[in-house]
Scaffold this motif. Structure first.
Motif, PDB file in Angstrom:
ATOM      1  N   MET A   1       0.855  -1.176   0.000  1.00 58.45           N
ATOM      2  CA  MET A   1       0.000   0.000   0.000  1.00 58.45           C
ATOM      3  C   MET A   1       0.901   1.239   0.000  1.00 58.45           C
ATOM      4  SD  MET A   1      -3.086   0.862   2.706  1.00 58.45           S
ATOM      5  CE  MET A   1      -3.946  -0.634   2.289  1.00 58.45           C
ATOM      6  N   THR A   2       0.601   2.184  -0.854  1.00 57.60           N
ATOM      7  CA  THR A   2       1.413   3.397  -0.935  1.00 57.60           C
ATOM      8  C   THR A   2       1.058   4.353   0.208  1.00 57.60           C
ATOM      9  OG1 THR A   2      -0.161   4.648  -2.280  1.00 57.60           O
ATOM     10  CG2 THR A   2       1.395   3.206  -3.469  1.00 57.60           C
ATOM     11  N   PRO A   3       1.947   5.297   0.492  1.00 58.32           N
ATOM     12  CA  PRO A   3       1.614   6.288   1.517  1.00 58.32           C
ATOM     13  C   PRO A   3       0.335   7.062   1.188  1.00 58.32           C
ATOM     14  CG  PRO A   3       3.959   6.319   1.101  1.00 58.32           C
ATOM     15  CD  PRO A   3       3.350   5.405   0.065  1.00 58.32           C
ATOM     16  N   THR A   4       0.124   7.370  -0.076  1.00 58.17           N
ATOM     17  CA  THR A   4      -1.084   8.105  -0.468  1.00 58.17           C
ATOM     18  C   THR A   4      -2.335   7.271  -0.223  1.00 58.17           C
ATOM     19  OG1 THR A   4       0.164   9.328  -2.125  1.00 58.17           O
ATOM     20  CG2 THR A   4      -2.225   9.284  -2.395  1.00 58.17           C
ATOM     21  N   GLU A   5      -2.296   5.998  -0.601  1.00 60.58           N
ATOM     22  CA  GLU A   5      -3.436   5.109  -0.354  1.00 60.58           C
ATOM     23  C   GLU A   5      -3.701   4.957   1.142  1.00 60.58           C
ATOM     24  OE1 GLU A   5      -3.005   2.078  -4.170  1.00 60.58           O
ATOM     25  OE2 GLU A   5      -1.786   1.746  -2.376  1.00 60.58           O
ATOM     26  N   THR A   6      -2.627   4.797   1.897  1.00 63.16           N
ATOM     27  CA  THR A   6      -2.752   4.652   3.350  1.00 63.16           C
ATOM     28  C   THR A   6      -3.409   5.882   3.962  1.00 63.16           C
ATOM     29  OG1 THR A   6      -0.796   3.244   3.412  1.00 63.16           O
ATOM     30  CG2 THR A   6      -1.440   4.271   5.478  1.00 63.16           C
ATOM     31  N   ALA A   7      -2.926   7.051   3.586  1.00 67.32           N
ATOM     32  CA  ALA A   7      -3.477   8.294   4.124  1.00 67.32           C
ATOM     33  C   ALA A   7      -4.943   8.459   3.739  1.00 67.32           C
ATOM     34  CB  ALA A   7      -2.660   9.488   3.631  1.00 67.32           C
ATOM     35  N   THR A   8      -5.282   8.114   2.511  1.00 64.68           N
ATOM     36  CA  THR A   8      -6.674   8.234   2.053  1.00 64.68           C
ATOM     37  C   THR A   8      -7.603   7.364   2.887  1.00 64.68           C
ATOM     38  OG1 THR A   8      -5.986   8.779  -0.195  1.00 64.68           O
ATOM     39  CG2 THR A   8      -8.222   7.902   0.076  1.00 64.68           C
ATOM     40  N   ILE A   9      -7.223   6.113   3.090  1.00 56.93           N
ATOM     41  CA  ILE A   9      -8.065   5.190   3.867  1.00 56.93           C
ATOM     42  C   ILE A   9      -8.186   5.650   5.315  1.00 56.93           C
ATOM     43  CG2 ILE A   9      -8.227   2.837   4.775  1.00 56.93           C
ATOM     44  CD1 ILE A   9      -6.963   1.943   2.055  1.00 56.93           C
ATOM     45  N   LEU A  10      -7.068   6.082   5.897  1.00 60.30           N
ATOM     46  CA  LEU A  10      -7.123   6.538   7.289  1.00 60.30           C
ATOM     47  C   LEU A  10      -7.963   7.807   7.422  1.00 60.30           C
ATOM     48  CD1 LEU A  10      -3.476   5.786   8.470  1.00 60.30           C
ATOM     49  CD2 LEU A  10      -5.571   4.525   9.021  1.00 60.30           C
TER      50      LEU A  10
END
Length: 81
Positions: A1-10
């Motif tokens: 999971m990319t940092p951008t994907e992680t941040a979006t989900i969180l």
């Protein structure tokens, strides 16, 4: 999971928690939390390594970057005041 994907989900999870949108998939939330923790641990290790290398080489390997600049950058990255 990319940092951008992680941040979006969180962020989606937090919006749900604040009653602003539907609950995201709980599995995705767990994956995002695990990814975020791993990223934080990797980043902290990389920052520590940078400080050690800076001390060992007296900033010679960083060319024109001063030791104080490297230390200040690490401090900012860690959220330290």
């Amino acid at each position: 999971m990319t940092p951008t994907e992680t941040a979006t989900i969180l962020r989606q999870f937090n919006e749900w928690r604040l009653d602003r949108q539907p609950m995201p998939d709980p599995r995705k939330i767990g994956e995002a939390i695990d990814a975020a923790v791993e990223m934080i641990e990797r980043m902290d290790g990389a920052l520590e390594s940078l400080l050690i290398r800076c001390d060992d080489s007296d900033s010679a390997m960083y060319g024109t970057l001063s030791t104080s600049f490297v230390r200040d950058t690490v401090r900012i990255a860690r959220g330290e005041e």
